[in-house]
Design an enzyme around this catalytic site. Structure first.
Site, PDB file in Angstrom:
ATOM      1  N   SER A 116       0.851  -1.196   0.000  1.00  0.00           N
ATOM      2  CA  SER A 116       0.000   0.000   0.000  1.00  0.00           C
ATOM      3  C   SER A 116       0.881   1.238   0.000  1.00  0.00           C
ATOM      4  O   SER A 116       2.015   1.213   0.524  1.00  0.00           O
ATOM      5  CB  SER A 116      -0.874   0.013   1.257  1.00  0.00           C
ATOM      6  OG  SER A 116      -1.543   1.264   1.371  1.00  0.00           O
ATOM      7  N   TYR A 121      -1.837  -0.188  10.569  1.00  0.00           N
ATOM      8  CA  TYR A 121      -1.947  -0.542   9.144  1.00  0.00           C
ATOM      9  C   TYR A 121      -0.699  -0.096   8.390  1.00  0.00           C
ATOM     10  O   TYR A 121      -0.132  -0.854   7.599  1.00  0.00           O
ATOM     11  CB  TYR A 121      -3.212   0.061   8.539  1.00  0.00           C
ATOM     12  CG  TYR A 121      -3.409  -0.329   7.084  1.00  0.00           C
ATOM     13  CD1 TYR A 121      -3.655  -1.654   6.735  1.00  0.00           C
ATOM     14  CD2 TYR A 121      -3.330   0.617   6.068  1.00  0.00           C
ATOM     15  CE1 TYR A 121      -3.822  -2.026   5.401  1.00  0.00           C
ATOM     16  CE2 TYR A 121      -3.498   0.250   4.725  1.00  0.00           C
ATOM     17  CZ  TYR A 121      -3.747  -1.074   4.400  1.00  0.00           C
ATOM     18  OH  TYR A 121      -3.902  -1.438   3.080  1.00  0.00           O
TER      19      TYR A 121
END
Ligand code: NDP
Ligand code: 8X3
Length: 259
Positions: A145, A158
Site C-alpha cells: 500500500s 496498518y
C-alpha cells in the site's frame, strides 16, 4: 491475451472481493489456471465461475485463512492435489481495521492487521515456495500500500503492517536471488473496494464518504497491473510499483470536487 501467463498456475489470496476477485478475472482473461483462496467460500465460488467465463484454463478455490498457520498449510496440501507447480503467488489478502489513534487503539484490531498483512504473507510464501519453479519466470507479487511508504493519523498499525510487507518483499528478493523467482510489491493508494467497509466495521455511510467528490482507483486498475507485472519477460523484475489515483497527489493531498 497475455502469452506470459497463459496456462500458468496463479495462486491469489483474498480472491473473494476487491483486487483479488478482479485479478482472478483478469488472469482468467489471460488464460491462466487459478487457485483462489479466502474465508468466504461462497464468494470464491462466484469469482471462479466469472473467471472461467472470462477464459481461465482452470479456476479452483478453497477455504483459506492467512492468519492461521494450520489453514495455510491445509490450503497448500489442497493446492498439491491440483498441481505440483505454482508459477505466480499473489499475496493480496489483508486490509485495515479501525482508524483509531494509538492512544485509543484496540489490541484485537492491531493483532488482526499484523496477522493478515504481515504474518499472512510470510506464511503463504513459506508454504508456496517449494512449489515454485526456478529459472522459469515465476513471481511472488505482494499487494502492499502507499500507506507502507507514508504514515497518516489513525493508521499506525496498518501503515506499520504495510511497511512490514515492503521489507518482507525486499528481504525475499535478496534471499531468492539466483533462483530466478521474481519478487515484487504493488502498492496502491486510494481504491474503492470493500476495504473501507471492512475498516469501518460495516459502517457503509462512513466508508462511502471517503470517496465522495474524488475519483479513486477501482479494483480492475490494480488487477491489470498485477497481470502486467507477472507477464514481464522472465529476466525482468518490477521491484516496487506505487499506483495512486490522479486526484491523490500525495497521501495527504486528495482533490475533491464539490458535489
Ligand atoms: P477487500 O476488502 O475488497 O478485499 C480483501 C480480501 O482479503 C478479501 O477477499 C478477504 O476475503 C481477504 N482476507 C482478509 N482477511 C483474510 C484472511 N485472514 N485470510 C484470507 N483472506 C483474507 O479489499 P481490497 O481488495 O481493497 O484489499 C486487498 C488488498 O489490497 C489488501 O491487502 C489491502 O490492504 C490492500 N490495499 C487496499 C487499498 C484500497 O484502498 N482498497 C489500497 C492499498 C492496498 P475473506 O473476507 O473472504 O477472507
Ligand atoms: C489503503 C490505502 O490510504 O486507505 O491501503 O491507507 S489507505
Amino acid at each position: 491475451m497475455n502469452a506470459q501467463v497463459k496456462n500458468k498456475w496463479v495462486l491469489i489470496t483474498g480472491a473473494s472481493s476487491g483486487f483479488g476477485a478482479a485479478a482472478a478475472r483478469a488472469f482468467g482473461e489471460a488464460g491462466a489456471k487459478l487457485l483462489l483462496g479466502a474465508r468466504r467460500v461462497e464468494k470464491l465460488k462466484d469469482v471462479a465461475i466469472t473467471a472461467r467465463e472470462a477464459g481461465a484454463a482452470r479456476a479452483e478455490f478453497h477455504f483459506l485463512d492467512v492468519s492461521q498457520t494450520a489453514s495455510v498449510n491445509e490450503f497448500i496440501q489442497w493446492v498439491r492435489t491440483q498441481t505440483d507447480c505454482v508459477d505466480v503467488l499473489i499475496n493480496n489478502a489483508g486490509g485495515a481495521l479501525g482508524m483509531d489513534t494509538v492512544a485509543q487503539g484496540r489490541d484485537e484490531d492491531w493483532e488482526t492487521m499484523l496477522q493478515t498483512n504481515v504474518l499472512g504473507v510470510l506464511r503463504m510464501t513459506r508454504a508456496t515456495l517449494p512449489l515454485m519453479p526456478h529459472d522459469a519466470g515465476a513471481s511472488i507479487i505482494n499487494v502492499g500500500s502507499a500507506a507502507g511508504h507514508v504514515a497518516y493519523e489513525g493508521g499506525a498499525a496498518y501503515c506499520a503492517a504495510k511497511a512490514g510487507e515492503l521489507q518482507i518483499t525486499r528481504t525475499l528478493r535478496l534471499e531468492l536471488n539466483g533462483t530466478g523467482i521474481r519478487v515484487s510489491t504493488v502498492d496502491p493508494g486510494l481504491a474503492q473496494t470493500d476495504f473501507s467497509l471492512v475498516r469501518f466495521k460495516g459502517d457503509a455511510e462512513r466508508a462511502k464518504k471517503l470517496y465522495v467528490g474524488t475519483n479513486p482507483l477501482v479494483a480492475e486498475d490494480v488487477a491489470e497491473i498485477l497481470v502486467w507485472v507477472a507477464g514481464r519477460p522472465a529476466h525482468v523484475n518490477i521491484d516496487e510499483l506505487i499506483v495512486k489515483p490522479v486526484d491523490q497527489a500525495a497521501m495527504h493531498k486528495l482533490h475533491r470536487r464539490k458535489t
